[in-house]
Design a protein around this motif. Structure first.
Motif, mmCIF file in Angstrom:
data_model
loop_
_atom_site.group_PDB
_atom_site.id
_atom_site.type_symbol
_atom_site.label_atom_id
_atom_site.label_comp_id
_atom_site.label_asym_id
_atom_site.label_seq_id
_atom_site.Cartn_x
_atom_site.Cartn_y
_atom_site.Cartn_z
ATOM 1 N N ALA A 161 -5.209 -29.801 -73.779
ATOM 2 C CA ALA A 161 -3.760 -29.901 -73.989
ATOM 3 C C ALA A 161 -3.197 -28.542 -74.415
ATOM 4 C CB ALA A 161 -3.460 -30.964 -75.030
ATOM 5 N N ARG A 162 -3.896 -27.860 -75.326
ATOM 6 C CA ARG A 162 -3.451 -26.538 -75.760
ATOM 7 C C ARG A 162 -3.448 -25.569 -74.589
ATOM 8 N NH1 ARG A 162 -5.746 -22.476 -75.412
ATOM 9 N NH2 ARG A 162 -7.790 -23.439 -75.299
ATOM 10 N N ALA A 163 -4.494 -25.632 -73.774
ATOM 11 C CA ALA A 163 -4.586 -24.747 -72.620
ATOM 12 C C ALA A 163 -3.431 -25.000 -71.655
ATOM 13 C CB ALA A 163 -5.925 -24.943 -71.928
ATOM 14 N N ARG A 164 -3.097 -26.252 -71.467
ATOM 15 C CA ARG A 164 -2.006 -26.570 -70.531
ATOM 16 C C ARG A 164 -0.662 -26.080 -71.081
ATOM 17 N NH1 ARG A 164 -3.009 -28.465 -65.975
ATOM 18 N NH2 ARG A 164 -5.091 -29.260 -65.551
ATOM 19 N N VAL A 213 -3.480 -24.055 -60.898
ATOM 20 C CA VAL A 213 -4.236 -24.659 -62.002
ATOM 21 C C VAL A 213 -3.397 -25.728 -62.696
ATOM 22 C CG1 VAL A 213 -5.309 -24.199 -64.242
ATOM 23 C CG2 VAL A 213 -5.687 -22.642 -62.337
ATOM 24 N N GLU A 214 -2.111 -25.471 -62.837
ATOM 25 C CA GLU A 214 -1.226 -26.448 -63.491
ATOM 26 C C GLU A 214 -1.258 -27.782 -62.737
ATOM 27 O OE1 GLU A 214 3.034 -25.799 -63.380
ATOM 28 O OE2 GLU A 214 3.162 -26.419 -65.479
ATOM 29 N N ALA A 215 -1.376 -27.709 -61.432
ATOM 30 C CA ALA A 215 -1.367 -28.919 -60.610
ATOM 31 C C ALA A 215 -2.761 -29.551 -60.482
ATOM 32 C CB ALA A 215 -0.822 -28.594 -59.221
ATOM 33 N N SER A 216 -3.727 -28.948 -61.122
ATOM 34 C CA SER A 216 -5.102 -29.428 -61.003
ATOM 35 C C SER A 216 -5.523 -30.229 -62.237
ATOM 36 C CB SER A 216 -6.055 -28.236 -60.837
ATOM 37 O OG SER A 216 -6.253 -27.618 -62.107
ATOM 38 N N ARG A 217 -6.754 -30.668 -62.242
ATOM 39 C CA ARG A 217 -7.306 -31.392 -63.401
ATOM 40 C C ARG A 217 -8.427 -30.593 -64.051
ATOM 41 N NH1 ARG A 217 -7.299 -37.787 -61.988
ATOM 42 N NH2 ARG A 217 -5.195 -37.854 -61.181
ATOM 43 N N ILE A 218 -8.319 -29.306 -63.964
ATOM 44 C CA ILE A 218 -9.347 -28.428 -64.520
ATOM 45 C C ILE A 218 -9.514 -28.663 -66.016
ATOM 46 C CG2 ILE A 218 -9.650 -25.994 -65.192
ATOM 47 C CD1 ILE A 218 -8.773 -25.303 -62.295
ATOM 48 N N THR A 219 -10.760 -28.709 -66.465
ATOM 49 C CA THR A 219 -11.020 -28.910 -67.895
ATOM 50 C C THR A 219 -12.054 -27.939 -68.451
ATOM 51 O OG1 THR A 219 -12.701 -30.576 -67.415
ATOM 52 C CG2 THR A 219 -10.458 -31.368 -67.817
ATOM 53 N N SER A 220 -12.364 -26.905 -67.707
ATOM 54 C CA SER A 220 -13.321 -25.932 -68.243
ATOM 55 C C SER A 220 -13.116 -24.583 -67.582
ATOM 56 C CB SER A 220 -14.757 -26.402 -68.013
ATOM 57 O OG SER A 220 -15.050 -26.419 -66.638
ATOM 58 N N ALA A 265 3.618 -21.960 -70.597
ATOM 59 C CA ALA A 265 4.369 -20.836 -71.165
ATOM 60 C C ALA A 265 4.163 -19.580 -70.314
ATOM 61 C CB ALA A 265 3.921 -20.589 -72.601
ATOM 62 N N LEU A 266 2.939 -19.388 -69.843
ATOM 63 C CA LEU A 266 2.645 -18.235 -68.988
ATOM 64 C C LEU A 266 3.467 -18.309 -67.701
ATOM 65 C CD1 LEU A 266 0.893 -15.759 -68.132
ATOM 66 C CD2 LEU A 266 -0.709 -17.430 -67.149
ATOM 67 N N HIS A 290 -9.012 -19.762 -66.337
ATOM 68 C CA HIS A 290 -8.218 -19.744 -65.116
ATOM 69 C C HIS A 290 -6.849 -19.191 -65.473
ATOM 70 C CE1 HIS A 290 -11.271 -22.406 -63.390
ATOM 71 N NE2 HIS A 290 -11.231 -23.023 -64.568
ATOM 72 N N ALA A 291 -6.384 -18.229 -64.703
ATOM 73 C CA ALA A 291 -5.076 -17.612 -64.952
ATOM 74 C C ALA A 291 -4.977 -17.080 -66.385
ATOM 75 C CB ALA A 291 -3.950 -18.596 -64.656
ATOM 76 N N GLY A 292 -6.078 -16.614 -66.896
ATOM 77 C CA GLY A 292 -6.071 -16.030 -68.237
ATOM 78 C C GLY A 292 -6.046 -17.034 -69.372
ATOM 79 N N VAL A 293 -6.294 -18.296 -69.058
ATOM 80 C CA VAL A 293 -6.290 -19.342 -70.083
ATOM 81 C C VAL A 293 -7.671 -19.992 -70.133
ATOM 82 C CG1 VAL A 293 -5.281 -21.543 -70.801
ATOM 83 C CG2 VAL A 293 -3.834 -19.781 -69.750
ATOM 84 N N TRP A 294 -8.202 -20.095 -71.350
ATOM 85 C CA TRP A 294 -9.505 -20.751 -71.522
ATOM 86 C C TRP A 294 -9.302 -22.254 -71.693
ATOM 87 C CZ3 TRP A 294 -12.035 -22.924 -76.070
ATOM 88 C CH2 TRP A 294 -13.390 -23.223 -75.852
#
Ligand code: SF4
Length: 94
Positions: A75-78, A48-55, A83-84, A58-62
């Protein structure tokens, strides 16, 4: 190297997408709980970190709602995701 089939082991494979794609962070609690006990959480987070997901969750992050996700929400999600990953790697590698 990570198992290329890690997605098959994700706990979300047994849960409907409506649980993961919700409009508010408060409604994401069920999906986040699924991710917290997922055996491929680190693999998922790094992907997910390497992706451009915006909704979605994923991995416990909204990441927000696709119809109304703001840049600050993503930005907050990233930041949360980074940190995760750091936490998971410190547990894995000591
Ligand atoms: S961490 Fe969550 S989104 Fe990622 S594979 Fe596991 S259950 Fe699915």
């Amino acid at each position: 190297m990570a198992d290329p089939h890690w997605r098959d082991q994700g706990r979300c494979t047994t849960v409907g997408p409506d649980v993961f794609f919700v409009r508010t962070r408060a409604k994401a609690a069920d999906a986040i709980a699924v991710c917290e006990r997922c055996p491929v959480l680190l693999e998922c987070a790094e992907t997910v970190e390497a992706s451009r997901i915006t909704s979605g969750v994923h991995a416990g992050v909204w990441f927000g709602d696709s119809a109304a996700t703001s840049g600050s929400t993503v930005a907050r999600a990233r930041q949360e995701l980074k940190a995760l990953i750091d936490d998971l790697k410190s547990v894995t590698h000591g």
